[in-house]
Scaffold this active site. Structure first.
Site, mmCIF file in Angstrom:
data_model
loop_
_atom_site.group_PDB
_atom_site.id
_atom_site.type_symbol
_atom_site.label_atom_id
_atom_site.label_comp_id
_atom_site.label_asym_id
_atom_site.label_seq_id
_atom_site.Cartn_x
_atom_site.Cartn_y
_atom_site.Cartn_z
ATOM 1 N NE ARG A 128 -3.859 -2.169 2.351
ATOM 2 C CZ ARG A 128 -3.634 -3.103 3.264
ATOM 3 N NH1 ARG A 128 -2.648 -2.941 4.132
ATOM 4 N NH2 ARG A 128 -4.386 -4.183 3.325
ATOM 5 C CE LYS A 234 2.639 16.800 -15.833
ATOM 6 N NZ LYS A 234 3.043 15.501 -16.398
ATOM 7 C CG HIS A 255 -2.048 13.951 -23.976
ATOM 8 N ND1 HIS A 255 -1.375 15.138 -24.187
ATOM 9 C CD2 HIS A 255 -1.172 13.149 -23.304
ATOM 10 C CE1 HIS A 255 -0.161 15.069 -23.646
ATOM 11 N NE2 HIS A 255 -0.010 13.870 -23.105
ATOM 12 C CG HIS A 272 2.865 9.412 -24.872
ATOM 13 N ND1 HIS A 272 1.492 9.296 -24.901
ATOM 14 C CD2 HIS A 272 3.130 10.499 -24.089
ATOM 15 C CE1 HIS A 272 0.958 10.255 -24.162
ATOM 16 N NE2 HIS A 272 1.923 10.990 -23.658
#
Lengths: 371, 371
Positions: A128, A234, A255, A272
């Site tokens: 986790r 960003k 995108h 990409h």
């Protein structure tokens, strides 16, 4: 601002309260033990890399980590977007569990975006959540995965459909590693850099126009500036919207079309960044059709992308109903909400907006933009 | 306090800043449309259940959700801890993606701990996070999965090794559903309730001793009190340590031995609560050996567990070196850090402590406690 007045060393601080971290942008930092000072104490570090990058840099990273961690493991994944799936992710968990790595283990992502996304999701999910450090080795990963905490794997029915928002402890962008980057990958990285111009900073766009040759030649000072400015923009956006409820969506400029291209051709056929580069040109056309910008800006974006070595015309994904195929692929994109397709568009030069666009107009742009 | 002075309806508020939510504990709330008011608007809801619970309650839940969601999907997973793995998790993602569910989709976990853990992890990971609601149908899930935000799947090399901390929007503990619960599962749930006595609240422990028969008979008021008090204690602990860096570990009282038993026998052989019940008795013995508590308390815990229908002697996992096998299994437990095994022990009645215990003493307790 000229590239030769720039420094090849800088730092961007990502402000996210207790999850804040720094991006170090400099030459030679990957192999410098000092780069790894101040990380949490742990008995074990795991370097996650791929078959392309590991032979080039894993030994250097291992040596640099040696003063800090008693045990350093390496897992080498197959290279490519097609392997960004659960089966490959399992290889990371297998190594961690076979070596009884505890929840203090630090993961190091050594590679491009795929390695970063998978290592990040593995770190988010192992017990986790364990800490991780990004050591991106492609230009695209340095500007894109460095900021935002997006981690994910693909599902057969969609890209990045399974993942987590999870922040690294630190990001190390070594400018020297870009020297071994194939030109096609450098271009793909430039797509994400160019993107920030029309959506956020036209001055930066003009700087790229002026300095593109230096960037393509691998000039460290120019690259450092381009990476830093991209990360800053960003970070500014992500800082206001960490979990992508609104503003952050503007980072997906290009995108929606890009993902349709990648997925329609089969992941790995286009990089990409190539999909994003071409998608950006298509989204610029859509903005022009809506009267948001004029054709001169569309042409500047197209010309800069072309100079950067990016494809500027979309591939034909279906010879019978090409636009229909694009639309179909865009429906499963995460930005599709309640069956409606929304696009990130250029509102005016240097500013973005999310808009739902009439299907007929999208079709017409696809028809006009595909080879 | 007697069970008959209690009310069968209550609410526990879990305070986690922007991730706060309420646990509703009452009769008949699963099938009541009012229970689902105020959830986020979404075009789609997905109920995740299993082959045992779906035939009993899925139609009721679907009907109650109908006024709130235009489209309600159901995925029925195979029942059992052995299916708490990636392959089963994929079934959830498959349904979501085949139906083009967007990131506003609300997931509903209808079942026990396994369904809750998997639905929670699916919700945490699908498109990097969609909202989810817990509708736990076992006593154990009502007291245990309701609070804490732990979600996970198992890995062949360890239980709950891959997961996320992820909070539900709301938890609905319907007391009526416990009527269809097999007695063995009711006992397993009581283990987690009894657990809170020695580690946090001896008054509650005494209340359980007095009211055990009412609890075993399914008395709604007694169950409501036991569930509420357990959730309150757990919430108090988790509220101080959401990501299990320290205090929260005390909730694992009985779990280190318990996990070893579950994993050594093969998941599904013993119920999780049975492992915890037996592990709690073993941890009590360990506490007594260290001089922290006296044998009278060990005996009270053992007797109450026995009355609750829980196993109080550990199974033999290896006829040649049983203690060695237990120790080996406990090494891969998440609570093992840097090769050292730490246990949650009773520090004094009603209070817990984390302690590293000499291996010889652990061996001796295993030898004494196994059938």
């Amino acid at each position: 601002m000229q590239a030769n007045t720039l420094t090849a060393q800088s730092q961007v601080h990502i402000n996210l309260a207790e999850r804040s971290y720094a991006i170090h942008i400099s030459r030679g930092i990957l192999g410098d033990p000092a780069s790894y000072q101040g990380l949490p104490q742990a008995s074990c570090a795991l370097i996650v890399s791929n078959t392309t990058v590991a032979p080039l840099y894993a030994a250097q990273l291992q040596a640099a980590l040696k003063p800090h961690f008693p045990k350093i493991l390496l897992v080498t994944l197959p290279d490519g977007e097609v392997y960004k799936n659960w089966q490959t992710l399992q290889l990371i968990f297998d190594v961690l569990l076979e070596n009884a790595c505890d929840r203090k283990t630090v993961l190091f992502a050594l590679g491009g975006g795929v390695v970063g996304d998978m290592t990040g999701f593995a770190a988010a999910s192992y017990m986790r959540g364990v800490p991780f450090v990004q050591v991106p080795t492609t230009l695209l990963a340095q500007v894109d995965s460095s900021v935002g905490g997006k981690t994910a794997i693909n599902h057969p029915l969609g890209k990045n459909m399974i993942g987590a928002f999870y922040q690294p402890l630190r990001v190390l962008c070594d400018l020297d590693v870009l020297k071994t980057l194939p030109p096609r990958e450098l271009s793909a990285g430039l797509a994400e850099i160019i993107k920030y111009g029309p959506i956020a900073d036209m001055e930066f766009f003009a700087w790229i126009e002026t300095n593109l040759d230096a960037l393509l030649a691998g000039d460290a000072a120019a690259l450092a500036h381009a990476i830093r400015r991209s990360c800053e923009i960003k970070a500014w956006v992500v800082g206001q919207d960490e979990r992508e409820s609104g503003l952050r969506a503007i980072l997906n400029f290009g995108h929606t079309f890009g993902h349709a291209i990648e997925s329609g051709l089969g992941y790995g056929e286009w990089l990409h960044g190539e999909g994003v580069g071409c998608g950006m040109v298509m989204a610029a056309h859509l903005s022009e059709r809506l009267g948001l910008i004029d054709m001169a800006l569309v042409e500047r974006i197209t010309r800069l992308s072309e100079r950067a070595g990016l494809p500027v015309r979309g591939p034909v994904l279906d010879p019978v109903d090409n636009a229909g195929r694009y639309l179909e692929l865009m429906q499963v994109d995460k930005k599709a909400e309640a069956g409606e397709i929304r696009f990130v568009l250029i509102d005016k030069p240097g500013s973005a907006v999310m808009r739902a666009v009439p299907e007929a107009m999208v079709r017409s742009v696809i028809d006009a933009c595909c080879a």
